[in-house]
Structure formats: structure tokens, C-alpha cells
Scaffold this motif. Structure first.
Motif, PDB file in Angstrom:
ATOM      1  N   ARG A  18       0.833  -1.206   0.000  1.00  0.00           N
ATOM      2  CA  ARG A  18       0.000   0.000   0.000  1.00  0.00           C
ATOM      3  C   ARG A  18       0.872   1.263   0.000  1.00  0.00           C
ATOM      4  N   HIS A  19       1.990   1.175   0.716  1.00  0.00           N
ATOM      5  CA  HIS A  19       2.926   2.307   0.756  1.00  0.00           C
ATOM      6  C   HIS A  19       3.511   2.536  -0.634  1.00  0.00           C
ATOM      7  N   TYR A  20       3.894   1.457  -1.322  1.00  0.00           N
ATOM      8  CA  TYR A  20       4.409   1.580  -2.680  1.00  0.00           C
ATOM      9  C   TYR A  20       3.367   2.249  -3.582  1.00  0.00           C
ATOM     10  N   ASP A  21       2.124   1.859  -3.397  1.00  0.00           N
ATOM     11  CA  ASP A  21       1.029   2.420  -4.199  1.00  0.00           C
ATOM     12  C   ASP A  21       0.883   3.920  -3.928  1.00  0.00           C
ATOM     13  N   SER A  22       0.956   4.300  -2.650  1.00  0.00           N
ATOM     14  CA  SER A  22       0.777   5.719  -2.306  1.00  0.00           C
ATOM     15  C   SER A  22       1.907   6.582  -2.850  1.00  0.00           C
ATOM     16  N   LEU A  23       3.097   5.989  -2.994  1.00  0.00           N
ATOM     17  CA  LEU A  23       4.251   6.722  -3.534  1.00  0.00           C
ATOM     18  C   LEU A  23       4.266   6.715  -5.058  1.00  0.00           C
ATOM     19  N   GLY A  24       3.406   5.901  -5.653  1.00  0.00           N
ATOM     20  CA  GLY A  24       3.417   5.772  -7.105  1.00  0.00           C
ATOM     21  C   GLY A  24       4.510   4.860  -7.589  1.00  0.00           C
ATOM     22  N   LEU A  25       5.089   4.098  -6.672  1.00  0.00           N
ATOM     23  CA  LEU A  25       6.209   3.219  -7.029  1.00  0.00           C
ATOM     24  C   LEU A  25       5.712   1.949  -7.721  1.00  0.00           C
ATOM     25  N   VAL A  26       4.687   1.310  -7.162  1.00  0.00           N
ATOM     26  CA  VAL A  26       4.051   0.137  -7.775  1.00  0.00           C
ATOM     27  C   VAL A  26       2.540   0.311  -7.610  1.00  0.00           C
ATOM     28  N   ARG A  27       1.900   0.730  -8.670  1.00  0.00           N
ATOM     29  CA  ARG A  27       0.449   0.908  -8.635  1.00  0.00           C
ATOM     30  C   ARG A  27      -0.214  -0.239  -9.397  1.00  0.00           C
ATOM     31  N   PRO A  28      -1.141  -0.908  -8.763  1.00  0.00           N
ATOM     32  CA  PRO A  28      -1.826  -1.994  -9.471  1.00  0.00           C
ATOM     33  C   PRO A  28      -2.554  -1.442 -10.707  1.00  0.00           C
ATOM     34  N   THR A  29      -2.473  -2.198 -11.773  1.00  0.00           N
ATOM     35  CA  THR A  29      -3.080  -1.708 -13.026  1.00  0.00           C
ATOM     36  C   THR A  29      -4.596  -1.827 -13.040  1.00  0.00           C
ATOM     37  N   GLY A  30      -5.150  -2.596 -12.109  1.00  0.00           N
ATOM     38  CA  GLY A  30      -6.598  -2.768 -12.137  1.00  0.00           C
ATOM     39  C   GLY A  30      -7.236  -2.724 -10.767  1.00  0.00           C
ATOM     40  N   ARG A  31      -8.548  -2.738 -10.784  1.00  0.00           N
ATOM     41  CA  ARG A  31      -9.345  -2.797  -9.561  1.00  0.00           C
ATOM     42  C   ARG A  31     -10.465  -3.812  -9.799  1.00  0.00           C
ATOM     43  N   THR A  32     -10.824  -4.527  -8.770  1.00  0.00           N
ATOM     44  CA  THR A  32     -11.942  -5.472  -8.873  1.00  0.00           C
ATOM     45  C   THR A  32     -13.246  -4.696  -8.831  1.00  0.00           C
ATOM     46  N   ASP A  33     -14.340  -5.397  -9.105  1.00  0.00           N
ATOM     47  CA  ASP A  33     -15.656  -4.745  -9.050  1.00  0.00           C
ATOM     48  C   ASP A  33     -15.934  -4.180  -7.673  1.00  0.00           C
ATOM     49  N   ALA A  34     -15.305  -4.827  -6.661  1.00  0.00           N
ATOM     50  CA  ALA A  34     -15.526  -4.359  -5.294  1.00  0.00           C
ATOM     51  C   ALA A  34     -14.559  -3.236  -4.916  1.00  0.00           C
ATOM     52  N   GLY A  35     -13.664  -2.855  -5.854  1.00  0.00           N
ATOM     53  CA  GLY A  35     -12.732  -1.757  -5.584  1.00  0.00           C
ATOM     54  C   GLY A  35     -11.393  -2.186  -4.997  1.00  0.00           C
ATOM     55  N   TYR A  36     -11.127  -3.488  -4.923  1.00  0.00           N
ATOM     56  CA  TYR A  36      -9.854  -3.960  -4.378  1.00  0.00           C
ATOM     57  C   TYR A  36      -8.742  -3.869  -5.435  1.00  0.00           C
ATOM     58  N   ARG A  37      -7.516  -3.686  -4.958  1.00  0.00           N
ATOM     59  CA  ARG A  37      -6.366  -3.623  -5.854  1.00  0.00           C
ATOM     60  C   ARG A  37      -6.209  -4.956  -6.582  1.00  0.00           C
ATOM     61  N   ASP A  38      -5.919  -4.867  -7.876  1.00  0.00           N
ATOM     62  CA  ASP A  38      -5.752  -6.071  -8.688  1.00  0.00           C
ATOM     63  C   ASP A  38      -4.419  -5.951  -9.441  1.00  0.00           C
TER      64      ASP A  38
END
Length: 334
Positions: A18-38
Motif C-alpha cells: 500500500r505504501h508503494y502504491d501511495s508513492l506511485g512506485l508500484v500501482r496496481p493496473t486494475g481494480r476489482t468490481d468491489a474496488g480492491y487492488r488487482d
């Protein structure tokens, strides 16, 4: 792939992802229908790239630059990391050495630990007076660790501090000999000299053996200190070096005194006199060297020395002749 599965397979915690995501270092390319990182396979490969670069000591900011800036070159950054790592290793090594020395002192309590730390810090001070006081303060109750004394003795340039360190090492008995011995093989002649002078202060058979080894040193000043110390211990092996010292005017007064002390042994007197006379042949030594050799004969008993002085009193070199005549008068007055 959901974040919990990625965390399980990669070994990177969900919180860090989650920290990587917040920094823009590793952002998941997708989201599930429920809004979870994919996370895609490419996202997971980037996670492993991030972890690999972090393992080299890069900060997250540097990792981001390395992965995202097309013109980024690693050479300078790697060079900086090498320097930083070496500095860190040096600091850790110094800490380990200090801990080893404190442990060797076998402190009974924290008061002893603090006292040892204070002594070690003082021994490494830039102030010569502080270093000298640290060496002189070493006692059986509060000893400076012998490893620290040896290291300091082999590097100290101030003569007063060096003398205090040798005194402290002598008080520690033969504990420092094994640590001083490698100093005899140092590339730097000054280090070898310091090792010899420290060993010479330790009255031990093992020290005598090391001093004999030092007689083979390539530098006269080094083997000279060994020879003078061995002469005081009655070791005949020192005679050739002591004669060389008289000829070369290398601490020649102490060398002559050591020869005189050795010559008190009747079995050595003629040998020493012969060694001095052999170097007196005109043409093999200069005038000043021949005069010093003549002076050295003054304290050598026996007929060999007396006959040589009688002949030298008629030497063509007036300075040598006068010296020999004066020495003969002194011998007759005894």
C-alpha cells in the motif's frame, strides 16, 4: 491478483504494498468490481525489481528514479553506495573492535564498562597529552585492553606518548607479544621500529626470540634497537649489528655501551674486540668511523683490545692516534 495473494507470494507485506502504491512506485493496473487492488503479472515483476534494488541499499526515491527515468545511469549511484557501504562497514568494524576490547577487560559492572570506554576514547584522542594520560592510567584494577595498547603503540608518532604506551605494555606482561609480532613484518619500517621498541620493554624469553628475528631486518635503525636490547640481555647474536651501528653512527653511543656490557663475559671480549678491529682497516671505514671504533674499544677488556689500541696510538690518522692514546691512559688508570 489481490493484494493478500501478492503479499503471500512476494514476501512483501500488504502494508508495504500500500505504501508503494501511495508513492506511485508500484500501482496496481486494475481494480476489482468491489474496488480492491488487482495486480497484473507486470506489476508483480515491478515489485520484485523494487525489492532487488532496495536490497542494494537504494532508497525508495532512488528506486523510483532507477525504474522510471529513461536517462538514469547507475554508475554514480552505485559508486555512492559503495562508498557509503564501506563507511558503514568501517564504523561497524570499529564498534565491534571496541566491544571485543571491552569484553576482554571482563568488566564486573557497568561502571567498569564506562571506565574502559573512557580510556579507549582517550587513547584515540587528537591530544597527545590526553593519549599519554590514558596510557599511564592503565593499572591492574583498570587496565587499558592490551589490543588497544598494541594498536596505539604501532601507530603513535609522539615520543612521549609512545614511551607511555611501551611502559603500559611492559606492565601487561607477555600478553601483547603475540599482537606485536606481526608488526615486525610490516611494510613500513617505522611500524617495525615501534614493534621492536615495544617488544624490547618486555623481559620475557619469547620477547628475546622476537628480537633475534628482528636482527635480520633490512633497516639498520630497526635491527639496531633490537641489537641494543639484546646486548643488555647478554645475547651475543647482537654483536655484528652493534659494530655496524658504531661504524654508521646509528645510535653509536648506546651500541658501544651494549658492546661493553657484552664484553664483561670473557668468552665474548676477544670476539667483540676482533669485530671492532676488523672494521678499523684504513680504506674500509672513514676517519670519523675509525675514531668511533677506537672509542668503542675503550670498554672492551683483554689483550686483543689493548694491542689494537697500542697500534692505533701510532696511526697515520692523527685523530685516531690521539683517541687511542687517550683511551690507553684511561685503561692504565683503572
Amino acid at each position: 491478483m489481490l493484494i493478500s495473494d501478492v503479499a503471500r507470494r512476494s514476501g512483501v507485506s500488504a502494508r508495504m504494498l500500500r505504501h508503494y502504491d501511495s508513492l506511485g512506485l508500484v500501482r496496481p493496473t486494475g481494480r476489482t468490481d468491489a474496488g480492491y487492488r488487482d495486480y497484473s503479472d507486470e506489476d508483480i515483476r515491478r515489485i520484485f525489481h523494487v525489492e532487488s534494488l532496495r536490497s542494494l541499499g537504494l532508497s525508495l526515491r532512488e528506486v523510483g528514479r532507477a525504474l522510471d527515468e529513461p536517462g538514469f545511469t547507475p554508475a554514480q549511484l552505485v559508486g555512492d553506495l559503495v562508498r557509503q557501504t564501506r563507511e558503514r562497514i568501517a564504523a561497524e568494524t570499529e564498534l565491534l573492535t571496541r566491544l571485543d576490547r571491552i569484553g576482554a577487560a571482563e568488566p564486573a559492572g557497568w561502571e567498569d564498562v564506562l571506565q574502559t570506554v573512557a580510556l579507549l576514547q582517550a587513547l584515540g584522542s587528537k591530544s597527545a597529552a590526553t593519549r599519554q594520560r590514558a596510557a599511564l592510567s592503565s593499572t591492574e584494577e583498570a587496565p587499558v585492553p592490551v589490543e588497544a595498547l598494541v594498536e596505539a603503540a604501532l601507530t603513535e608518532t609522539d615520543p612521549n606518548v609512545a614511551g607511555a604506551l611501551r611502559w603500559a605494555l611492559a606492565r601487561s606482561g607477555d600478553a601483547g607479544l603475540a599482537l606485536l609480532a606481526p608488526g615486525l613484518a610490516a611494510r613500513d619500517a617505522e611500524v617495525r621500529e615501534r614493534a621492536v621498541r615495544s617488544i624490547a620493554e618486555i623481559p620475557d624469553d619469547a620477547a628475546t626470540t622476537l628480537l633475534k628475528e628482528a636482527l635480520a631486518d633490512s633497516e639498520l635503525v630497526v635491527r639496531g634497537y633490537a641489537a641494543v636490547a639484546l646486548g643488555a640481555r647478554g645475547v651475543a647474536d647482537a654483536v655484528p649489528t652493534l659494530v655496524d651501528m658504531v661504524v654508521d653512527e646509528a645510535n653509536d653511543v648506546d651500541a658501544a655501551d651494549a658492546l661493553g656490557a657484552l664484553a664483561l663475559d670473557p668468552a665474548l671480549a676477544d670476539r667483540i674486540a676482533t669485530g671492532l678491529v676488523d672494521r678499523l682497516t684504513p680504506g674500509t671505514a672513514g676517519s670519523s668511523a675509525r675514531r668511533r671504533l677506537t672509542q668503542a674499544l675503550a670498554d672492551i677488556p683483554g689483550t686483543t683490545a689493548s694491542r689494537a689500541l697500542a697500534e692505533l696510538s701510532h696511526d697515520e690518522d692523527r685523530a685516531v692516534a690521539l683517541t687511542a692514546a687517550y683511551v690507553l691512559k684511561l685503561r692504565d688508570a683503572r
